[in-house]
Design a protein around this motif. Sequence first.
Motif, PDB file in Angstrom:
ATOM      1  N   ILE A   1      -5.803   3.012  44.480  1.00  0.00           N
ATOM      2  CA  ILE A   1      -4.847   3.676  43.585  1.00  0.00           C
ATOM      3  C   ILE A   1      -3.471   3.791  44.239  1.00  0.00           C
ATOM      4  CG2 ILE A   1      -4.378   5.704  42.179  1.00  0.00           C
ATOM      5  CD1 ILE A   1      -6.842   4.098  41.324  1.00  0.00           C
ATOM      6  N   THR A   2      -3.400   4.547  45.337  1.00  0.00           N
ATOM      7  CA  THR A   2      -2.103   4.785  45.978  1.00  0.00           C
ATOM      8  C   THR A   2      -1.540   3.531  46.626  1.00  0.00           C
ATOM      9  OG1 THR A   2      -3.201   5.509  48.016  1.00  0.00           O
ATOM     10  CG2 THR A   2      -2.661   7.203  46.387  1.00  0.00           C
ATOM     11  N   GLY A   3      -2.403   2.569  46.923  1.00  0.00           N
ATOM     12  CA  GLY A   3      -1.921   1.339  47.544  1.00  0.00           C
ATOM     13  C   GLY A   3      -1.108   0.464  46.617  1.00  0.00           C
ATOM     14  N   ALA A   4      -1.033   0.833  45.336  1.00  0.00           N
ATOM     15  CA  ALA A   4      -0.227   0.051  44.401  1.00  0.00           C
ATOM     16  C   ALA A   4       1.257   0.193  44.680  1.00  0.00           C
ATOM     17  CB  ALA A   4      -0.528   0.487  42.970  1.00  0.00           C
ATOM     18  N   LEU A   5       1.641   1.261  45.372  1.00  0.00           N
ATOM     19  CA  LEU A   5       3.053   1.481  45.684  1.00  0.00           C
ATOM     20  C   LEU A   5       3.389   0.885  47.045  1.00  0.00           C
ATOM     21  CD1 LEU A   5       3.553   5.186  44.529  1.00  0.00           C
ATOM     22  CD2 LEU A   5       4.375   3.118  43.392  1.00  0.00           C
ATOM     23  N   PRO A   6       4.416   0.035  47.123  1.00  0.00           N
ATOM     24  CA  PRO A   6       4.833  -0.506  48.414  1.00  0.00           C
ATOM     25  C   PRO A   6       5.684   0.517  49.165  1.00  0.00           C
ATOM     26  CG  PRO A   6       6.302  -1.287  46.710  1.00  0.00           C
ATOM     27  CD  PRO A   6       5.254  -0.457  46.013  1.00  0.00           C
ATOM     28  N   PRO A   7       5.998   0.269  50.426  1.00  0.00           N
ATOM     29  CA  PRO A   7       6.924   1.162  51.147  1.00  0.00           C
ATOM     30  C   PRO A   7       8.267   1.237  50.420  1.00  0.00           C
ATOM     31  CG  PRO A   7       5.829  -0.333  52.664  1.00  0.00           C
ATOM     32  CD  PRO A   7       5.480  -0.803  51.292  1.00  0.00           C
ATOM     33  N   LEU A   8       8.769   2.461  50.238  1.00  0.00           N
ATOM     34  CA  LEU A   8      10.004   2.659  49.461  1.00  0.00           C
ATOM     35  C   LEU A   8      11.170   3.157  50.295  1.00  0.00           C
ATOM     36  CD1 LEU A   8       8.399   4.288  46.280  1.00  0.00           C
ATOM     37  CD2 LEU A   8       9.069   1.891  46.621  1.00  0.00           C
ATOM     38  N   SER A   9      10.960   3.267  51.601  1.00  0.00           N
ATOM     39  CA  SER A   9      12.034   3.710  52.483  1.00  0.00           C
ATOM     40  C   SER A   9      11.868   3.034  53.836  1.00  0.00           C
ATOM     41  CB  SER A   9      11.993   5.237  52.655  1.00  0.00           C
ATOM     42  OG  SER A   9      10.812   5.629  53.344  1.00  0.00           O
TER      43      SER A   9
ATOM     44  N   TRP B   1       0.671  -7.840  49.367  1.00  0.00           N
ATOM     45  CA  TRP B   1       0.852  -6.801  48.346  1.00  0.00           C
ATOM     46  C   TRP B   1       0.819  -7.428  46.947  1.00  0.00           C
ATOM     47  CZ3 TRP B   1       4.509  -5.634  44.546  1.00  0.00           C
ATOM     48  CH2 TRP B   1       4.425  -4.339  44.010  1.00  0.00           C
ATOM     49  N   GLY B   2       1.504  -8.559  46.777  1.00  0.00           N
ATOM     50  CA  GLY B   2       1.489  -9.233  45.487  1.00  0.00           C
ATOM     51  C   GLY B   2       0.095  -9.703  45.107  1.00  0.00           C
ATOM     52  N   HIS B   3      -0.654 -10.173  46.094  1.00  0.00           N
ATOM     53  CA  HIS B   3      -2.032 -10.609  45.848  1.00  0.00           C
ATOM     54  C   HIS B   3      -2.879  -9.444  45.337  1.00  0.00           C
ATOM     55  CE1 HIS B   3      -5.585 -13.025  46.278  1.00  0.00           C
ATOM     56  NE2 HIS B   3      -6.099 -12.277  47.232  1.00  0.00           N
ATOM     57  N   ARG B   4      -2.730  -8.300  45.970  1.00  0.00           N
ATOM     58  CA  ARG B   4      -3.522  -7.138  45.544  1.00  0.00           C
ATOM     59  C   ARG B   4      -3.056  -6.609  44.190  1.00  0.00           C
ATOM     60  NH1 ARG B   4      -5.096  -3.454  50.838  1.00  0.00           N
ATOM     61  NH2 ARG B   4      -5.468  -5.181  52.282  1.00  0.00           N
ATOM     62  N   GLN B   5      -1.763  -6.652  43.920  1.00  0.00           N
ATOM     63  CA  GLN B   5      -1.271  -6.170  42.623  1.00  0.00           C
ATOM     64  C   GLN B   5      -1.772  -7.052  41.490  1.00  0.00           C
ATOM     65  OE1 GLN B   5       0.089  -3.146  42.618  1.00  0.00           O
ATOM     66  NE2 GLN B   5      -0.368  -3.501  44.777  1.00  0.00           N
ATOM     67  N   LEU B   6      -1.794  -8.348  41.729  1.00  0.00           N
ATOM     68  CA  LEU B   6      -2.304  -9.255  40.701  1.00  0.00           C
ATOM     69  C   LEU B   6      -3.776  -8.966  40.441  1.00  0.00           C
ATOM     70  CD1 LEU B   6      -1.794 -11.555  38.790  1.00  0.00           C
ATOM     71  CD2 LEU B   6      -2.136 -13.163  40.683  1.00  0.00           C
ATOM     72  N   GLY B   7      -4.527  -8.656  41.495  1.00  0.00           N
ATOM     73  CA  GLY B   7      -5.929  -8.285  41.316  1.00  0.00           C
ATOM     74  C   GLY B   7      -6.075  -7.038  40.469  1.00  0.00           C
ATOM     75  N   ARG B   8      -5.247  -6.038  40.728  1.00  0.00           N
ATOM     76  CA  ARG B   8      -5.275  -4.812  39.920  1.00  0.00           C
ATOM     77  C   ARG B   8      -4.931  -5.118  38.461  1.00  0.00           C
ATOM     78  NH1 ARG B   8      -2.943  -2.745  44.888  1.00  0.00           N
ATOM     79  NH2 ARG B   8      -4.206  -1.030  45.704  1.00  0.00           N
ATOM     80  N   PHE B   9      -3.935  -5.973  38.255  1.00  0.00           N
ATOM     81  CA  PHE B   9      -3.503  -6.298  36.895  1.00  0.00           C
ATOM     82  C   PHE B   9      -4.618  -7.013  36.131  1.00  0.00           C
ATOM     83  CE2 PHE B   9      -1.167  -9.160  33.916  1.00  0.00           C
ATOM     84  CZ  PHE B   9      -0.657  -8.166  33.095  1.00  0.00           C
ATOM     85  N   ILE B  10      -5.312  -7.939  36.798  1.00  0.00           N
ATOM     86  CA  ILE B  10      -6.424  -8.633  36.158  1.00  0.00           C
ATOM     87  C   ILE B  10      -7.503  -7.633  35.752  1.00  0.00           C
ATOM     88  CG2 ILE B  10      -8.327 -10.261  36.553  1.00  0.00           C
ATOM     89  CD1 ILE B  10      -6.392 -11.836  38.366  1.00  0.00           C
TER      90      ILE B  10
END
Length: 354
Positions: A53-61, A98-107
């Motif tokens: 869940i929280t891993g969907a957010l990349p570092p923002l600072s 990160w993109g690989h994992r986000q695509l997995g979440r989206f699928i």
Amino acid sequence: MDQPVSQTRSSTSHAGIRRWLWIVAALVFVMVIVGGATRLTGSGLSITEWKPITGALPPLSEAAWAAEFEKYRASPQYQLLNAGMALAEFKFIYWWEWGHRQLGRFIGLVYLAGFLVVALRRLLPWRRTLTLFGMGLLLGLQGAIGWIMVASGLEPGMVAVAPVKLTLHLTFAGLFFASVIAFATSLTPPRRIEPRRGRAVAWLLLALLFLQIALGGLVAGARAGFTLNTWPLMDGALVPPASMLFAQNPFWENFVDNVALVQFNHRLGAYLLLAVALWHMLWLRRVMPGSGAAKRATAISGLVLAQSALGIVTLLLVVPLWAGLAHQALGFTVLAMGVVHLTRTEGAAVGSRQ
């Protein structure tokens, strides 16, 4: 006589379900390519935690980036392989993973949304809906295997993921991909009903395709494509000596970690697959000339031949990124065609039975 309302509604629902499933299949296809790029760029171990869940957010600072980089610097891959890597270089590999994992979440979300529509609106018989539920569990299992694979690369002394676990990850991706395509194809009424000829060979072709994908996963995991970069000979011989193929102890480790045997097995798998595909095509063109089955078998043979040639080019060029990704993408294209061919050969179209 007018078509019953229930049948019209069913046909419309099936069209929507088919579109949803083909979208999922396309996303999985892209996922496989992105996964290959993540592997070939050495990015797969850049994120050392699994936070669904929280891993969907990349570092923002900058502070968050520094903290993420510090976690990676504690990993064996950094210490043994990438010591001295700059933050900018880390960001490059981080964004791939990160993109690989986000695509997995989206699928996962796309599949869940579609399944809920089908289940809540009762668009399919309960047995078919239950099959879709099982496919969803397979997708979830694939995500869990992905983390198990990454975790294997974070063990002390490791600089990459374990070849067997990478192979499992790739093979289960193929299983889910194949199940989606088979289901979508089965919901599409065939243009014409044909005799069920060549079913056994269609099954054999699909089994060989999965075997070759698994052998390719072992090649990728052991980085066997970066050695013995000649063809058709390996180290000057068509068949390398047993002292090379079985140099490791225990014996079974050669099939996973010995780059010579891993690559040799992948070559043998390609030869066998090509031979069966060509024989199947010639037989169907003789016994069922002009049929859909013969045309599909011809397409499969052409794709397997192209995939074999691309594999040779990839090997001779020592696996450049473009060739490695094209080889993986074409492999899953052949798999998709093999699934469609088998599904049609089995005569499983729902539209023809309703």
